[in-house]
Write a protein that holds these residues in place. Structure first.
Motif: not given
Lengths: 220, 293
Positions: B185, B188, B195, B199
């Motif tokens: 993370f 990114w 994100l 999940t």
């Protein structure tokens, strides 16, 4: 429902903890609650897209009995307007709590939304709940909103509020509420929630201002 | 025994930087404690979490209990839901308070302090895990206790040792995965938030949080091979509800414990490699810890 109920709380947390913009929003000439409401409307719009996709998947793949010709458009329109209003009011109420909370309260809004989900009759009829939980469901506008939308879109679906073993039946003697009852109850509970949200938000705003909570970031 | 933290004159900066193993170890242990401290103390300072983190999520779990009751499902399914509800606490903790944490630390300006501190990033992440586990344990225990009292869930456990081992391995694999995701993370960049959201619900579904994962067929098998929550939860259900209906089509708890061991080794190994690489990038290029707007 989740987007609207939890979205405003997240907007507060986003602006305070991540972007650190809440203090600037607060001192800007705009009314604080109006800005937060704007954020909430955007979240509701995103949620609506999700709802449409869920409905489409249900019809296309899960065999939901849906006939556009049988939709009760007036009931749907009134239920949606009143329901979304109530959802945003609950969102404001949660935002009022999030202004006060410290540490990592990211999961709080979703937890409240999840708890309301239990008593909204969204996935099972209220009659399977204990009477006190049914009573909570009957004073929640979300239950009446779900009932109104379900009745408008799927006229032959069983009622989530009524039923011979339901508290609604015990109180009113009717097996299930009529469309008019649903909209009336939605209006009444919506007004109550709006009043509670307005009072709670104003009080929370004042307290946060007094205690300097607006710009206090508290990540752990 | 002399303290490792006493200032001693050295011949050169290089000599000062050459710490012996004991000093490195003690510093890392203190790092773990230091990072866990704000989370544990936060629990005591902000008591609203008792309501929001324990009672309300339990009501979500209760929702699924009533779904099964409305459908007249076998009573064992209510136990499956309660166990799933208890394990949710750990998954949420891993995702929100570990995976997304480094990105948020960057936003708060702490990340550069972590990279320059003389402790391993693994120790800092382990500290986060230890601190977060305190809250998650409390939530899981309360969910199980209320589930047993309110909904009459009866656990039938024959292999306590294996159950505890599977639980410990599940946590090790979960937090190892959390460390890997924390690095990803951070690499990114923006939108760790989305994100993380991505999940939660999809992982709940494919992990069989509220139903036996074996019902998902090939998708369930894939989940058991890749997601610690799925394999750990299935093994714990098999061990906590022996001979319950609906728990077929998945490997035995022993095999699933083996899968968890492999996952733990892989996740922690990958996390270590990625964190070392991130630290190198942060120091060499100086951009990783930079806040943008």
């Amino acid at each position: 429902m989740f987007s609207g109920v939890a979205g405003l709380g997240w907007a507060i947390l986003d602006d305070r903890e991540r972007y650190r913009m809440l203090r600037y929003v607060f001192v800007s000439p705009s009314d604080f609650v109006v800005v937060i409401l704007g954020r909430g409307v955007a979240r509701v719009a995103v949620g609506l897209a999700g709802a449409i996709i869920s409905l489409a998947v249900g019809i296309a793949f899960l065999g939901v009995d849906f006939d556009p010709a049988r939709i009760d458009w007036p009931v749907l329109a009134v239920a949606m307007v009143l329901g979304l209003w109530a959802v945003i009011a609950i969102g404001v109420l949660i935002a009022a709590v999030c202004i006060q909370t410290r540490q990592e309260s990211w999961q709080y809004p979703e937890a409240v939304a999840g708890a309301l989900f239990l008593v909204s009759g969204a996935v099972f009829p209220l009659s399977v709940l204990p009477p006190f939980a049914q009573a909570v469901g009957l004073i929640s506008p979300l239950s009446w909103w779900m009932e109104g939308v379900r009745r408008a879109l799927l006229p032959h679906a069983p009622s989530a509020i009524g039923g011979t073993t339901s508290l609604f039946h015990d109180l009113t003697g009717a097996v299930e509420p009529s469309a008019a009852t649903v909209l009336l109850a939605l209006s009444a509970t919506g007004v109550l929630v709006t009043l509670a949200a307005t009072l709670a938000f104003r009080r929370s705003e004042r307290r946060a201002k007094d205690l300097g909570l607006i710009d206090r970031t508290t990540g752990s | 025994m002399s303290s490792v933290y006493v200032n001693r004159p050295t011949a050169s900066p290089q000599a000062a930087a050459a710490w012996d193993t004991r000093r490195q170890l003690l510093t890392n242990v203190r790092g773990i404690g230091g990072r866990a401290y704000p989370r544990v103390s936060g629990i005591l300072r902000e008591r609203s979490w008792l309501f929001f983190e324990i009672l309300l999520p339990f009501m979500t779990t209760s929702g699924f209990v009533f779904v099964y009751r409305a459908l007249h499902a076998p009573p064992a399914y209510i136990g499956f839901v309660v166990l799933g509800g208890a394990m949710t606490a750990f998954w949420l903790n891993v995702m929100w308070m570990m995976a997304a944490q480094l990105y948020w630390e960057k936003d708060q300006g702490n990340l550069e302090l972590y990279f320059t501190a003389p402790v391993s990033m693994m120790s800092i992440l382990l500290g986060m895990a230890v601190g977060g586990m305190a809250m998650s344990f409390a939530r899981a225990i309360v969910v199980l206790a209320i589930g047993a009292i309110v909904y009459g869930v009866q656990f039938q456990i024959e292999q306590w040792a294996l159950l505890l081992a599977v639980f410990a391995l599940t946590l090790a694999a979960l937090y190892g995965l959390g460390m890997v995701l924390a690095s990803l993370f951070l690499l990114w960049g923006r939108e760790a938030w989305h994100l993380t959201q991505l999940t939660v619900e999809p992982i709940y579904f494919v992990s069989g949080l509220n139903f036996p994962v074996g019902r998902l067929g090939a998708l369930g098998a894939l989940a058991i091979g890749t997601i610690p929550l799925a394999v750990g939860l299935d093994a714990m259900r098999q061990l906590a509800f022996v001979n319950a209906p609906g728990l077929g089509g998945t490997p035995s708890p022993g095999i699933e414990a083996g899968i968890l061991v492999v996952m733990t080794v892989i996740f922690i190994g990958v996390a270590r490699w990625m964190l070392t690489r991130l630290e190198m990038l942060a120091r060499r290029e100086g951009k990783l810890t930079m806040r943008w707007g």
